[in-house]
Design a protein around this motif. Sequence first.
Motif, mmCIF file in Angstrom:
data_model
loop_
_atom_site.group_PDB
_atom_site.id
_atom_site.type_symbol
_atom_site.label_atom_id
_atom_site.label_comp_id
_atom_site.label_asym_id
_atom_site.label_seq_id
_atom_site.Cartn_x
_atom_site.Cartn_y
_atom_site.Cartn_z
ATOM 1 N N PHE A 185 1.158 -0.870 0.606
ATOM 2 C CA PHE A 185 0.372 0.270 0.123
ATOM 3 C C PHE A 185 1.233 1.218 -0.169
ATOM 4 O O PHE A 185 2.346 1.866 0.402
ATOM 5 C CB PHE A 185 -0.657 -0.318 1.467
ATOM 6 C CG PHE A 185 -1.501 -1.007 1.745
ATOM 7 C CD1 PHE A 185 -2.842 -0.898 0.378
ATOM 8 C CD2 PHE A 185 -1.679 -2.006 1.964
ATOM 9 C CE1 PHE A 185 -3.921 -2.109 -0.014
ATOM 10 C CE2 PHE A 185 -2.574 -3.579 2.489
ATOM 11 C CZ PHE A 185 -3.557 -3.207 1.738
ATOM 12 N N THR A 186 0.373 2.227 -1.086
ATOM 13 C CA THR A 186 0.927 3.438 -0.368
ATOM 14 C C THR A 186 -0.465 4.439 0.363
ATOM 15 O O THR A 186 -0.835 4.228 -0.804
ATOM 16 C CB THR A 186 1.299 3.992 -1.664
ATOM 17 O OG1 THR A 186 2.055 3.443 -2.624
ATOM 18 C CG2 THR A 186 2.263 5.667 -1.547
ATOM 19 N N LEU A 187 0.368 5.656 1.012
ATOM 20 C CA LEU A 187 -0.695 5.572 2.273
ATOM 21 C C LEU A 187 0.211 7.366 2.074
ATOM 22 O O LEU A 187 1.594 7.416 2.080
ATOM 23 C CB LEU A 187 -0.551 5.678 3.412
ATOM 24 C CG LEU A 187 -1.044 4.446 2.890
ATOM 25 C CD1 LEU A 187 -1.528 4.065 4.631
ATOM 26 C CD2 LEU A 187 -2.624 4.625 2.888
ATOM 27 N N LYS A 188 -0.970 8.932 1.489
ATOM 28 C CA LYS A 188 -0.282 9.902 2.091
ATOM 29 C C LYS A 188 0.443 10.754 3.653
ATOM 30 O O LYS A 188 -0.125 9.908 4.700
ATOM 31 C CB LYS A 188 -1.290 10.446 1.362
ATOM 32 C CG LYS A 188 -1.315 10.599 0.185
ATOM 33 C CD LYS A 188 -0.460 11.368 -0.482
ATOM 34 C CE LYS A 188 -1.173 11.934 -2.001
ATOM 35 N NZ LYS A 188 -0.016 12.062 -3.364
ATOM 36 N N VAL B 118 3.875 7.446 0.567
ATOM 37 C CA VAL B 118 4.791 6.320 1.655
ATOM 38 C C VAL B 118 4.604 5.276 1.087
ATOM 39 O O VAL B 118 3.168 5.036 1.685
ATOM 40 C CB VAL B 118 4.611 6.876 2.808
ATOM 41 C CG1 VAL B 118 4.952 5.669 4.027
ATOM 42 C CG2 VAL B 118 5.159 8.464 3.535
ATOM 43 N N ARG B 119 5.307 4.471 0.659
ATOM 44 C CA ARG B 119 4.685 3.080 0.522
ATOM 45 C C ARG B 119 5.783 1.607 1.456
ATOM 46 O O ARG B 119 6.760 2.236 2.377
ATOM 47 C CB ARG B 119 5.752 2.960 -0.759
ATOM 48 C CG ARG B 119 5.606 3.316 -2.063
ATOM 49 C CD ARG B 119 6.498 2.457 -3.044
ATOM 50 N NE ARG B 119 7.214 1.131 -2.298
ATOM 51 C CZ ARG B 119 8.106 0.932 -2.592
ATOM 52 N NH1 ARG B 119 8.719 1.582 -3.525
ATOM 53 N NH2 ARG B 119 8.630 -0.517 -1.513
ATOM 54 N N LEU B 120 4.384 1.699 2.383
ATOM 55 C CA LEU B 120 4.529 0.540 3.355
ATOM 56 C C LEU B 120 6.269 -0.382 3.204
ATOM 57 O O LEU B 120 6.641 -0.850 3.842
ATOM 58 C CB LEU B 120 3.275 -0.021 4.296
ATOM 59 C CG LEU B 120 2.281 0.790 4.784
ATOM 60 C CD1 LEU B 120 0.776 0.501 4.682
ATOM 61 C CD2 LEU B 120 2.948 1.802 5.434
ATOM 62 N N ALA B 121 5.980 -0.173 2.054
ATOM 63 C CA ALA B 121 6.728 -1.421 1.492
ATOM 64 C C ALA B 121 8.041 -1.455 1.490
ATOM 65 O O ALA B 121 8.914 -2.188 1.784
ATOM 66 C CB ALA B 121 6.635 -2.455 -0.001
ATOM 67 N N ALA B 122 7.955 -0.374 1.485
ATOM 68 C CA ALA B 122 9.575 0.778 1.339
ATOM 69 C C ALA B 122 10.439 0.065 2.959
ATOM 70 O O ALA B 122 11.578 0.285 3.222
ATOM 71 C CB ALA B 122 9.626 1.567 1.525
ATOM 72 N N TYR B 123 9.233 -0.447 3.893
ATOM 73 C CA TYR B 123 10.119 -0.629 5.081
ATOM 74 C C TYR B 123 10.282 -2.221 5.195
ATOM 75 O O TYR B 123 10.515 -2.318 6.096
ATOM 76 C CB TYR B 123 9.569 -0.167 6.414
ATOM 77 C CG TYR B 123 9.260 1.904 6.737
ATOM 78 C CD1 TYR B 123 10.071 2.412 6.404
ATOM 79 C CD2 TYR B 123 8.338 1.867 5.636
ATOM 80 C CE1 TYR B 123 10.030 3.625 6.378
ATOM 81 C CE2 TYR B 123 7.745 3.398 5.560
ATOM 82 C CZ TYR B 123 9.199 4.174 5.817
ATOM 83 O OH TYR B 123 8.679 6.014 5.415
#
Length: 185
Positions: free
Chosen positions: A51-54, A61-66
Amino acid sequence: MRHTESVRAIATLVLGLLTTLGAPATLSSQTTRATDGFTCPSDAKPANLNFTLKDLKGNDVRLAAYKGQVILLDFWATWCVPCKIEIPWFVDFQTRYGKQGLQVLGISVDDTIEKLKPYAAQFKMNYPVLQGLGRDEVLKAFGPMEGLPTTFIISRDGKICETHTGLSSKSSFETPIRALLPGRR
């Protein structure tokens, strides 16, 4: 005030009163109690981080980036009294464990960016505050949500190791976080 907001406000007030009077701190809890020998369950399900959220600045902000970090993923709201108790703990965790691989992420379930900005400033939230308003697919991916706050502790390999619903103790978050950080086993 809409009916849903009234019900939430009453439930939050009751939980706050029960906690103040020394009653058990959660109305509903799916928490696996952590011990010093905490390990993520072998059958832990993967967290859907697709998911990508603001954030508060309107950035994606991409949750997968973490993935690869220990994630404390908190679903909360500005009207939630137990959330106001836990948020300072999460600020502390981000300060103390961020350089060791922890990332706290807060997803506000029903507040606008305009309402979130002063709230985040007031609580000195030092981690990404993301807008979940209108993003029911994110709530469903981690649901069902039985109450707020609902907080997930996600391992570096993307598994949901713990779920906390309602007010929990600071140590019930910190013990598994410390156990999951690199070099802490």
